[in-house]
Design an enzyme around this catalytic site. Structure first.
Site, mmCIF file in Angstrom:
data_model
loop_
_atom_site.group_PDB
_atom_site.id
_atom_site.type_symbol
_atom_site.label_atom_id
_atom_site.label_comp_id
_atom_site.label_asym_id
_atom_site.label_seq_id
_atom_site.Cartn_x
_atom_site.Cartn_y
_atom_site.Cartn_z
ATOM 1 N N GLY A 39 56.137 67.013 -8.422
ATOM 2 C CA GLY A 39 55.476 67.102 -7.227
ATOM 3 C C GLY A 39 55.745 66.729 -6.094
ATOM 4 O O GLY A 39 57.060 66.392 -5.905
ATOM 5 N N LEU A 185 55.756 58.758 11.883
ATOM 6 C CA LEU A 185 56.270 57.660 12.227
ATOM 7 C C LEU A 185 57.591 57.508 11.318
ATOM 8 O O LEU A 185 58.464 56.944 11.749
ATOM 9 C CB LEU A 185 55.266 56.424 12.252
ATOM 10 C CG LEU A 185 54.198 56.593 13.044
ATOM 11 C CD1 LEU A 185 53.086 55.289 13.310
ATOM 12 C CD2 LEU A 185 54.683 56.824 14.786
ATOM 13 N N HIS A 444 59.125 28.710 0.388
ATOM 14 C CA HIS A 444 59.916 28.631 1.683
ATOM 15 C C HIS A 444 61.361 28.781 1.464
ATOM 16 O O HIS A 444 61.965 28.383 0.750
ATOM 17 C CB HIS A 444 59.664 27.075 2.359
ATOM 18 C CG HIS A 444 60.430 27.225 3.574
ATOM 19 N ND1 HIS A 444 59.805 27.716 4.705
ATOM 20 C CD2 HIS A 444 61.041 26.237 3.741
ATOM 21 C CE1 HIS A 444 60.792 27.215 5.669
ATOM 22 N NE2 HIS A 444 61.502 26.498 5.132
HETATM 23 P P1 FAD Z 1 51.391 66.434 -5.801
HETATM 24 O O1 FAD Z 1 52.422 65.291 -5.778
HETATM 25 O O2 FAD Z 1 51.256 67.016 -4.674
HETATM 26 O O3 FAD Z 1 51.671 67.334 -7.061
HETATM 27 C C1 FAD Z 1 51.064 68.420 -7.314
HETATM 28 C C2 FAD Z 1 51.883 69.638 -8.174
HETATM 29 O O4 FAD Z 1 50.992 70.415 -8.634
HETATM 30 C C3 FAD Z 1 52.987 70.151 -7.590
HETATM 31 O O5 FAD Z 1 54.225 69.986 -8.158
HETATM 32 C C4 FAD Z 1 52.604 71.463 -7.305
HETATM 33 O O6 FAD Z 1 53.700 72.409 -7.433
HETATM 34 C C5 FAD Z 1 51.606 71.638 -8.768
HETATM 35 N N1 FAD Z 1 50.901 72.815 -8.560
HETATM 36 C C6 FAD Z 1 49.937 73.251 -7.662
HETATM 37 N N2 FAD Z 1 49.262 74.399 -8.038
HETATM 38 C C7 FAD Z 1 49.583 74.632 -9.153
HETATM 39 C C8 FAD Z 1 49.262 75.437 -10.289
HETATM 40 N N3 FAD Z 1 48.374 76.405 -9.927
HETATM 41 N N4 FAD Z 1 49.861 75.729 -11.446
HETATM 42 C C9 FAD Z 1 50.847 74.620 -11.811
HETATM 43 N N5 FAD Z 1 51.247 73.803 -10.853
HETATM 44 C C10 FAD Z 1 50.562 73.588 -9.567
HETATM 45 N N6 FAD Z 1 52.364 58.444 -0.835
HETATM 46 C C11 FAD Z 1 52.836 57.353 -1.005
HETATM 47 O O7 FAD Z 1 51.906 56.774 -2.066
HETATM 48 N N7 FAD Z 1 53.719 56.594 -0.469
HETATM 49 C C12 FAD Z 1 54.597 57.113 0.109
HETATM 50 O O8 FAD Z 1 55.680 56.563 0.555
HETATM 51 C C13 FAD Z 1 54.562 58.539 0.490
HETATM 52 N N8 FAD Z 1 55.472 59.194 1.162
HETATM 53 C C14 FAD Z 1 55.063 60.466 1.484
HETATM 54 C C15 FAD Z 1 56.203 61.176 2.248
HETATM 55 C C16 FAD Z 1 55.883 62.768 2.702
HETATM 56 C C17 FAD Z 1 57.095 63.093 3.414
HETATM 57 C C18 FAD Z 1 54.622 63.239 2.086
HETATM 58 C C19 FAD Z 1 54.641 64.851 2.502
HETATM 59 C C20 FAD Z 1 53.887 62.420 1.380
HETATM 60 C C21 FAD Z 1 54.261 61.265 0.872
HETATM 61 N N9 FAD Z 1 53.193 60.648 0.124
HETATM 62 C C22 FAD Z 1 53.403 59.087 -0.180
HETATM 63 C C23 FAD Z 1 51.872 61.310 -0.335
HETATM 64 C C24 FAD Z 1 52.219 61.708 -1.896
HETATM 65 O O9 FAD Z 1 53.236 62.582 -1.944
HETATM 66 C C25 FAD Z 1 50.900 62.266 -2.488
HETATM 67 O O10 FAD Z 1 49.887 61.490 -2.182
HETATM 68 C C26 FAD Z 1 51.193 62.512 -3.991
HETATM 69 O O11 FAD Z 1 52.278 63.356 -4.246
HETATM 70 C C27 FAD Z 1 50.019 63.114 -4.563
HETATM 71 O O12 FAD Z 1 50.148 63.159 -5.787
HETATM 72 P P2 FAD Z 1 49.550 64.472 -6.755
HETATM 73 O O13 FAD Z 1 49.755 64.266 -8.150
HETATM 74 O O14 FAD Z 1 47.865 64.383 -6.273
HETATM 75 O O15 FAD Z 1 49.789 65.753 -6.129
#
Ligand code: FAD
Ligand code: NAD
Length: 466
Positions: A39, A185, A444
């Site tokens: 993801g 940031l 410490h």
């Molecule tokens: P996602 O990781 O967005 O995964 C969703 C997946 O579903 C994707 O792979 C997508 O392709 C798939 N998908 C969507 N629709 C379909 C479909 N119809 N069929 C099949 N597959 C589908 N969070 C932190 O906690 N720490 C961090 O340091 C941090 N850094 C970040 C830095 C950046 C630049 C960004 C953009 C985000 C960051 N985040 C961070 C946020 C974090 O990435 C997200 O909160 C997290 O990935 C959410 O997880 P999720 O499983 O909900 O969704």
């Protein structure tokens, strides 16, 4: 094929849910539309951004900090193409690790876009055609995408989101960052450390407006020392891009004051929106709310029994560890367990230098809820460990209930506070008081001593070193 659970999306919410459900003996399918698993977090989020933050930090220290430590480093230069290549290797290894875990846990992975035919039938459209699978329960974990209003003229070339910013291979001279939030940031720091002139345009009057304002102010001072420039209380009114540059029009809010900034890139980082396109939610009788999120109840179950949703696509912080906790929660709930998540205790971390981290309520939230509280602070500059490493910027703030002394919020900006915050999370999970925090022996010299001192300040203004 018939499954107990089909998880849609392989981000930290989806893949963790799939593993936990498989561990509990359920037959699990996981659908992912991209060919690599993991993801946003693994491919274009947490992991790649931290890889570039680490590389740029090494470079910045070599150029700006080694001399104070008595180290002469000559001929030091930054090669962003190599930094990006290393980042890609890290991403590749990490995503392959998820593939391995799917095999190890006997989760059937389907690559393709999943959509609802009915609430118990999912179609997965991949490169080899459409497959249909039957399923008892579905977990929607489809995550989020960058918010990108049309006015920014997003061209993925000069007007970019974090996804493109992670793949820039030549150090830009100048970059406008729209949004002084977490992405702005963190990625702004990466480029500023490499020598890019970074101009942050933030709509609100503070960076990180949802976090503790004292910590945000301290962080901004440090980021200014790094060379980042801030336009708080300003809005972007338009962006024009050519093949090789862009011009960003900026206006001070509630005034006629306006100016333009010409830059190599305009990075738009103004938040993310839940992603449900292509899912055919109507096929299952589901609808999104006014913010595009899938509404869920306290068990993360949607309006349709047997369909759950987790992570960025539902309400709450858009954080990988929040998505993971929800993934485990749902798997255990479906398997008949009684899991628990306290959404108030999901920590937030900003991986700038100094880092910023928080858990629980901010002072602003306590004030508006009318909750009486005590506050204690300790500045890192008074800590021996910080002076030894010359990381003296920042502070720890401890908030506890005025009458019961229960910890209500802990906020910090300083060296390695991304790790230090866990002490506060653990103590708050067990409903400890500031007095408990103050009485625990801290090793410490460590940065954690700032937490003990701030807790002593909160309980009876008895910090020792300030
Ligand atoms: P996602 O990781 O967005 O995964 C969703 C997946 O579903 C994707 O792979 C997508 O392709 C798939 N998908 C969507 N629709 C379909 C479909 N119809 N069929 C099949 N597959 C589908 N969070 C932190 O906690 N720490 C961090 O340091 C941090 N850094 C970040 C830095 C950046 C630049 C960004 C953009 C985000 C960051 N985040 C961070 C946020 C974090 O990435 C997200 O909160 C997290 O990935 C959410 O997880 P999720 O499983 O909900 O969704
Ligand atoms: P964000 O919500 O953190 O910050 C967006 C910022 O943009 C806010 O300060 C907001 O006031 C400002 N803004 C909004 N509209 C604007 C406009 N038109 N002009 C100028 N400023 C504007 O969002 P983000 O930085 O895009 O990050 C998205 C999500 O990804 C966040 O929810 C965050 O939790 C997650 N993320 C987390 C981490 C981490 O945990 N370290 C790192 C990166 C991203």
């Amino acid at each position: 094929m018939k499954y107990d659970i089909t998880v849609i999306g392989s981000g930290p919410g989806g893949y963790v849910c799939a593993i936990r459900a498989a561990q509990l003996g359920l037959k699990v399918a996981l659908a992912e539309k991209y060919s690599t698993l993991g993801g946003t977090c693994l491919n274009v989020g947490c992991i790649p951004s931290k890889a570039l933050l680490d590389s740029s930090e090494h470079y910045h220290n070599a150029i700006h900090r080694f001399a104070d430590h008595g180290i002469t480093a000559t001929g030091v230069s930054a090669h962003l193409d190599q930094m990006v290549a290393r980042k890609n290797q890290v991403v590749d290894q990490t995503c392959k690790g998820v593939e391995f875990l799917m095999k190890k846990n006997k989760v059937d992975v389907y690559i393709g876009t999943a959509s609802f035919v009915t609430k118990n039938k999912i179609a997965i459209a991949g490169t080899d055609g459409v497959k249909e699978i039957e399923t008892d329960k579905v977990i929607i974990a489809t995550g989020s995408k960058p918010a990108m209003p049309a006015m920014f003229n997003y061209d993925k070339n000069r007007v970019i989101s974090s996804t493109e910013a992670l793949n820039i291979t030549k150090i830009p001279s100048k970059m406008v960052v729209v949004g002084g939030g977490v992405i702005g940031l963190e990625l702004g720091s990466v480029f500023a450390r490499l020598g890019t002139a970074v101009e942050v345009v933030e709509y609100m009057d503070s960076i990180l407006p949802a976090m503790d304002s004292d910590c945000a102010r301290e962080l901004m001072k440090s980021l200014k020392k790094l060379g980042m420039n801030f336009h708080l209380g300003h809005s972007v009114t338009g962006v024009k891009a050519t093949k090789s540059s862009c011009t960003v029009s900026v206006k001070k809010n509630n005034t006629e004051e306006a100016f333009e900034i010409k830059a190599d890139y305009c990075l738009v980082a103004i938040g993310r929106r839940p992603y449900t396109e292509g899912l055919n939610l109507e096929g299952a009788g589901l609808q999104t709310d006014d913010k595009g999120r899938i509404p869920v109840n306290e068990h993360l179950e949607t309006q349709v029994a047997g369909i759950f949703a987790i992570g960025d696509v539902v309400k709450g912080a858009m954080l990988a560890h929040k998505a993971e906790e929800e993934g485990m929660f749902v798997a255990e709930y479906i398997a008949g367990g009684k899991p628990h998540i306290d959404h108030n205790l999901i920590p937030g971390v900003v991986y700038t230098w100094p880092e910023m981290a928080a858990v629980g309520k901010t002072e602003e939230e306590l004030k508006s809820a009318g909750i009486p509280y005590k506050s204690g602070k300790f500045m890192f500059k008074a800590l021996g460990r910080s002076r030894a490493s010359m990381d003296t910027d920042g502070l720890v703030k401890v908030l506890s209930h005025k009458d019961t002394d229960e910890l209500l919020g802990v906020h910090m900006v300083g060296p390695r506070v991304a790790d230090v915050i866990m002490e506060a999370v653990a103590l708050m999970e067990f409903r400890a008081s500031a007095e408990d925090m103050a009485r625990i022996c801290h090793p410490h010299p460590t940065y954690t001593e700032a937490v003990k001192e701030a807790a002593m300040d909160a309980t009876a203004k008895r910090a020792i070193h300030m």
